[in-house]
Motif scaffolding. Structure first.
Motif, PDB file in Angstrom:
ATOM      1  N   LEU A   1       7.645  -0.825  10.544  1.00  0.00           N
ATOM      2  CA  LEU A   1       6.510  -0.506   9.673  1.00  0.00           C
ATOM      3  C   LEU A   1       5.878   0.817  10.110  1.00  0.00           C
ATOM      4  CD1 LEU A   1       4.789  -1.634   7.331  1.00  0.00           C
ATOM      5  CD2 LEU A   1       3.267  -2.599   9.057  1.00  0.00           C
ATOM      6  N   VAL A   2       5.752   0.986  11.411  1.00  0.00           N
ATOM      7  CA  VAL A   2       5.196   2.236  11.951  1.00  0.00           C
ATOM      8  C   VAL A   2       6.069   3.409  11.521  1.00  0.00           C
ATOM      9  CG1 VAL A   2       4.694   3.496  14.084  1.00  0.00           C
ATOM     10  CG2 VAL A   2       4.109   1.062  13.899  1.00  0.00           C
TER      11      VAL A   2
ATOM     12  N   GLY B   1       6.318   6.232  16.648  1.00  0.00           N
ATOM     13  CA  GLY B   1       6.208   7.167  15.527  1.00  0.00           C
ATOM     14  C   GLY B   1       6.844   8.519  15.816  1.00  0.00           C
ATOM     15  N   GLY B   2       7.025   8.822  17.106  1.00  0.00           N
ATOM     16  CA  GLY B   2       7.630  10.097  17.470  1.00  0.00           C
ATOM     17  C   GLY B   2       6.734  11.294  17.194  1.00  0.00           C
TER      18      GLY B   2
ATOM     19  N   LEU C   1       0.832  -1.207   0.000  1.00  0.00           N
ATOM     20  CA  LEU C   1       0.000   0.000   0.000  1.00  0.00           C
ATOM     21  C   LEU C   1       0.866   1.256   0.000  1.00  0.00           C
ATOM     22  CD1 LEU C   1      -2.776  -1.057   2.542  1.00  0.00           C
ATOM     23  CD2 LEU C   1      -2.998  -0.834   0.061  1.00  0.00           C
ATOM     24  N   LEU C   2       1.936   1.231   0.798  1.00  0.00           N
ATOM     25  CA  LEU C   2       2.814   2.406   0.856  1.00  0.00           C
ATOM     26  C   LEU C   2       3.425   2.676  -0.519  1.00  0.00           C
ATOM     27  CD1 LEU C   2       4.592   1.845   4.303  1.00  0.00           C
ATOM     28  CD2 LEU C   2       2.927   3.625   3.756  1.00  0.00           C
TER      29      LEU C   2
ATOM     30  N   ALA D   1       7.465   8.109   8.051  1.00  0.00           N
ATOM     31  CA  ALA D   1       8.502   8.684   7.178  1.00  0.00           C
ATOM     32  C   ALA D   1       7.943   9.010   5.796  1.00  0.00           C
ATOM     33  CB  ALA D   1       9.681   7.724   7.059  1.00  0.00           C
ATOM     34  N   ALA D   2       6.934   8.268   5.351  1.00  0.00           N
ATOM     35  CA  ALA D   2       6.359   8.510   4.022  1.00  0.00           C
ATOM     36  C   ALA D   2       5.371   9.677   4.031  1.00  0.00           C
ATOM     37  CB  ALA D   2       5.678   7.241   3.518  1.00  0.00           C
TER      38      ALA D   2
END
Ligand SMILES: [Zn+2]
Length: 285
Positions: free
Chosen positions: A76-77, A120-121, A50-51, A82-83
């Motif tokens: 993955l998270v 995720g930060g 999907l990404l 990042a995307a």
């Protein structure tokens, strides 16, 4: 595209409920939760696909991610964030809100939020209840979300359905509590009834043209952005079949799995897609 069409082109919100095929509510009676750890996980590679697809089409999305998945696939998270996508919460253990006590629900949504924010930060604003399970019987769930620091929920599907739905709930964003916005999954209003227009099984089972027509109708007639959802397992025809399912569940879960990815690609081409926190920013103020 001519000028009037461009003026009408709203950005709609694309959402993914990040869970694996064995966590689906409809299959829950057949799959012990204690067996999850022994099952073949396919969520990571499906989300990767999907990404890639979203990246190629320049679409942004919101990923309502299960804490259970985040804990096992921290990379993955990070890749989702990042995307440039929005990371949001689908709770920790995929229990319906309506099957939990207030205290259990609080623990579940807090645990997921903490995990996702650590990995995720970024602050996690959004929550979606498994199976759209906030309804008439548990309005306290909105208080719990607010207490836990969420700013919006997308947990209501205002349609008639045997497993979920609040057919007379508002169709567009509203504040069930001051400071918390509910963003219901999109419906098209036709002949006095709400038709599902925001994805799920309907997107897979009905002809694609119907979904396109319904989203266009919401954009043009209601002049509102749509919010659309699906699951990573819906683009995975190779997923293991769970034995013992009823005919109805088999139909709903397995039909057209091979058609969903090309359909999704078409949907990405036919509309502009963005993150919930951006598309609905005016409602989150
Ligand atoms: Zn779910």
């Amino acid at each position: 595209m001519n000028a009037p069409q461009r003026r009408l082109a709203l950005t709609n919100a694309l959402t993914v409920d990040v869970e694996d095929y064995f966590q689906v509510s409809a299959l829950a009676p057949l799959i012990e939760r204690t067996s999850w750890d022994q099952r073949e996980c396919r969520v990571e590679r499906n989300v990767e696909r999907l990404l890639d697809m979203f990246g190629r089409q320049n679409a942004r999305a919101t990923f309502f991610t299960l804490g259970w998945v985040a804990e096992r696939y921290p990379q993955l998270v990070r890749r989702i964030v990042a995307a440039g996508h929005e990371l949001a919460s689908h709770g920790y253990g995929h229990l319906r809100a309506s099957d939990q006590s207030r205290e259990e629900f609080l623990q579940d949504v807090r645990r997921a939020k903490g995990l996702l924010e650590d990995l995720g930060g970024q602050r996690v604003l959004g929550y979606r209840a498994p199976s759209f399970s906030i309804g008439y019987g548990n309005p306290w769930a909105f208080d719990v979300l607010l207490e836990s620091g969420y700013r919006y929920s997308s947990s209501v599907y205002p349609v008639q359905h045997d497993h979920y739905g609040m057919p007379d709930a508002p169709r567009f964003p509203y504040q069930p509590r001051p400071g918390l916005t509910e963003i219901p999954v999109t419906t098209a209003r036709v002949f006095g009834r709400n038709l599902p227009a925001g994805g799920g099984g309907y997107f897979r089972l009905a002809p694609y043209g119907l979904s396109r027509w319904a989203i266009r109708r919401v954009n043009r007639v209601d002049q509102r952005p749509a919010i659309f959802y699906f699951h990573p397992w819906e683009i995975d025809p190779g997923q293991p079949r769970v034995p013992g399912t009823s005919l109805k569940t088999r139909f709903r879960h397995y039909v057209n799995l091979d058609k969903t990815e090309p359909r999704l690609a078409q949907l990405l081409r036919d509309f502009h897609w963005g993150r919930v926190d951006e598309v609905f920013a005016p409602h989150l103020a």
